[in-house]
Enzyme design. Sequence first.
Site, PDB file in Angstrom:
ATOM      1  CE  LYS A  83     -81.133  77.358  -7.333  1.00 62.92           C
ATOM      2  NZ  LYS A  83     -79.925  76.898  -8.128  1.00 62.92           N
ATOM      3  CB  SER A 158     -77.102  78.112  -6.408  1.00 61.77           C
ATOM      4  OG  SER A 158     -77.591  77.634  -7.487  1.00 61.77           O
ATOM      5  CB  SER A 182     -76.410  75.012  -9.033  1.00 64.34           C
ATOM      6  OG  SER A 182     -75.375  75.961  -8.623  1.00 64.34           O
TER       7      SER A 182
END
Lengths: 473, 76
Positions: A83, A158, A182
């Site tokens: 990420k 996310s 997430s």
Amino acid sequence: MNKVKELTDLTLIEVAAGIKKGTFSSEEVTRHCLTRIDQAQPILNCFISIDQEAAIKGAQKADKKVASGDKLGVLHGVPLAHKDMFYKKGNRSTGGSKIQKDFIPSYTSTVINRLEAAGAISLGGLNMSEFASGPVGQNLHFGDCRNPWNPKHAPGGSSSGSGSAVAGRLVFGALGSDTGGSVRIPAALCGLVGMKGTQGRVSRYGGMPLSFSLDCFGPLTRTVNDCARIFSVIAGPDKMDPTASLTEVDDYEGICGKPIEGIRVGIDLHYGGIEPSPEVASAIDKALEVFKKLGVTIVEVTMPDQDELNALSNVITRSEAATLHKKWLTTRRNEYSPQVRRRIEIGLAIPATRYLEALSLRSHHLSRFNEAVFEKCDALILPTVGEPSPTLSELDIGDSKELPSMLRRLTGYTRPVNYYGLPALSVPAGFSKTGLPLGIQLVGRPFAEQLLFQMGAEFQKLTDHHFQSPDYL
Amino acid sequence: MTADNKQRVYQEPFLEEMFERLHHHKVSQKDYTGLADMLNPIEALADSASLGLDFNDEPADFLRILNEVKYRGSGR
């Protein structure tokens, strides 16, 4: 089957073993991944940046080390990607945002340092919800990331790119962050394993913050054993993060494969007041049958109401996020997407007393949950998300009135776990009629990650959901 | 305070004044309405939860309990 697919279909542990033995080189594997990324990126949009040159150089260096006979780390030469919020000195880290699109950190996060020390190669920065805020994975600035099981559907967020890239067989594992689900939400919606550890189990140093009291970093992988390997590398005390726990780190990978007979799994038939879809409820029932075959005792428990916990968790996240973003909310307000701005901005209106009450109540709620659940069982089974992945267009609601109900639908089972600070492992548990993955989460006592990995690995011995591969290319 | 008003603790004029005075920040009326819609259900639930607090409670109690109830093997 072509060779690109053969190599990228291997598990992380198989690839690490193959590189170590010299069955294939790290460069060969890395180039295969990069070729596949080249094909998949126009469909999935799961990368924000691809570091091709650095990745190949890193792989060549890893191969030289194999040839030299030096001691190798457990991730030696294995291509991963993360990420786009874990800082690496000198590398751009956008946080999925327009505001930080050119941010170059001057230091490296502990998790990246530890992965590099274990020999991992990073292929680039993965797409994510802007500022890690949002369970869907949409991103107005870098484009929506898509689910490899059906690119019209959301990968979940996310850590959307982490879910999409690992499920799409582009890398062998990825880091995500989990403040309200997430890591676990994209894991569930993309058919992957995702671990959110106990609060403080993994250092937060050098990761972009959203909520310093609730943020947890964790891996997404295809198998539980792979997840245990990455988690073993990143977990543990860190002098750079005083909130990281000093509790000794268990052997997470070594426990995988050990029987779980006699373990007690709790189930709340009312799911804490949030009803899942019939398909997810059926996946839970089937998972319980698998656990029974493994000698596990199923125990009925009654969880506290999830809505109140979701609210308290929201009070903390929004207050802390607004504190972090306050300057930009006034000076660069139009550079946020409307939904993310709305979700952060509400924190400006929450009184300090309400915020401190929510923090002070955590101990009460954890004690109460412990009595209601863990006095009767060793782990609790819950849906990760109460439904299969929705379409991206269905979720295209911006900052409209539907936002609170959408957030409840997607994070209702995950957010309270962050509030309690408990570890939870999301594991693939089947598919919907339309072929979309479904996930369950196993929630344990504080620092029970080892037990969760043990249970998840045994569950995967009797199921084959994790061997299914999306056919999107 | 009526039950309805309690559900609507956050109303647009209140938010507007708070944002301007405390944060020197102004947003559109549509934004104030959207913020109120999100804040009110959270506030109602958090307000009800706050009744469970005791005088000596503090945030650091959480870490103590986290260690007290940590996993020590099956059957504990």
